[in-house]
Design a protein around this motif. Structure first.
Motif, short mmCIF file in Angstrom:
data_model
loop_
_atom_site.label_atom_id
_atom_site.label_comp_id
_atom_site.label_asym_id
_atom_site.label_seq_id
_atom_site.Cartn_x
_atom_site.Cartn_y
_atom_site.Cartn_z
N ARG A 33 46.27 -53.70 -28.46
CA ARG A 33 46.80 -52.81 -27.42
C ARG A 33 46.39 -51.37 -27.71
O ARG A 33 46.49 -50.90 -28.84
CB ARG A 33 48.32 -52.91 -27.39
N LEU A 34 45.90 -50.68 -26.67
CA LEU A 34 45.46 -49.29 -26.79
C LEU A 34 46.07 -48.46 -25.67
O LEU A 34 46.25 -48.96 -24.56
CB LEU A 34 43.94 -49.19 -26.69
N THR A 35 46.33 -47.20 -25.96
CA THR A 35 46.67 -46.28 -24.88
C THR A 35 45.38 -45.99 -24.12
O THR A 35 44.28 -46.27 -24.61
CB THR A 35 47.24 -44.96 -25.43
N PHE A 36 45.50 -45.39 -22.94
CA PHE A 36 44.28 -45.07 -22.21
C PHE A 36 43.42 -44.10 -23.01
O PHE A 36 42.19 -44.25 -23.06
CB PHE A 36 44.59 -44.48 -20.82
N ALA A 37 44.04 -43.11 -23.66
CA ALA A 37 43.28 -42.14 -24.45
C ALA A 37 42.54 -42.83 -25.59
O ALA A 37 41.38 -42.53 -25.87
CB ALA A 37 44.20 -41.06 -24.99
N GLU A 38 43.20 -43.79 -26.27
CA GLU A 38 42.55 -44.52 -27.35
C GLU A 38 41.40 -45.38 -26.81
O GLU A 38 40.33 -45.46 -27.41
CB GLU A 38 43.56 -45.42 -28.06
N PHE A 39 41.65 -46.03 -25.67
CA PHE A 39 40.62 -46.86 -25.04
C PHE A 39 39.41 -46.01 -24.68
O PHE A 39 38.27 -46.37 -24.99
CB PHE A 39 41.21 -47.53 -23.80
N GLU A 40 39.66 -44.87 -24.07
CA GLU A 40 38.59 -43.98 -23.63
C GLU A 40 37.76 -43.48 -24.81
O GLU A 40 36.53 -43.40 -24.73
CB GLU A 40 39.20 -42.81 -22.85
N SER A 41 38.42 -43.15 -25.91
CA SER A 41 37.70 -42.58 -27.04
C SER A 41 37.03 -43.62 -27.94
O SER A 41 36.09 -43.30 -28.66
CB SER A 41 38.64 -41.70 -27.89
N SER A 42 37.48 -44.87 -27.88
CA SER A 42 36.94 -45.85 -28.82
C SER A 42 36.13 -46.97 -28.18
O SER A 42 35.46 -47.73 -28.90
CB SER A 42 38.09 -46.48 -29.62
N PHE A 43 36.14 -47.10 -26.86
CA PHE A 43 35.51 -48.26 -26.25
C PHE A 43 34.01 -48.34 -26.51
O PHE A 43 33.48 -49.42 -26.77
CB PHE A 43 35.79 -48.36 -24.75
#
Length: 84
Positions: A33-43
């Motif tokens: 599970r990721l926050t949108f900010a985490e998803f955006e920065s790590s995808f």
């Protein structure tokens, strides 16, 4: 995730990354599970590490279309063109 019904052939999520958006707006990459900010920065790094296989995007039928497009935008911006 309650997926909408479609008359297309499903992709095999085992061959690539599975990105899921729940009705509550939570984002999962595979089981993480990721926050949108985490998803955006790590995808981008996650996709590069997987090297091929595409991305299987799943979203609950109750997720607003704009949220799905926002997640899809991050996937496309990372250079992934094979999204199902």
């Amino acid at each position: 995730v309650a997926l909408p019904v479609a008359q297309t052939q499903a992709l095999d999520p085992k061959s690539g990354l599975a990105v899921s958006v729940t009705k509550a707006g939570e984002i999962y990459v595979d089981e993480t599970r990721l926050t949108f900010a985490e998803f955006e920065s790590s995808f981008r790094a996650l996709a590069e590490r997987r090297q091929g296989g595409g991305v299987y995007l799943r979203a609950d039928a109750g997720v607003p279309y704009g949220e799905v497009v926002r997640v899809l935008g991050v996937i496309r911006a990372s250079g992934v063109s094979d999204v199902g």
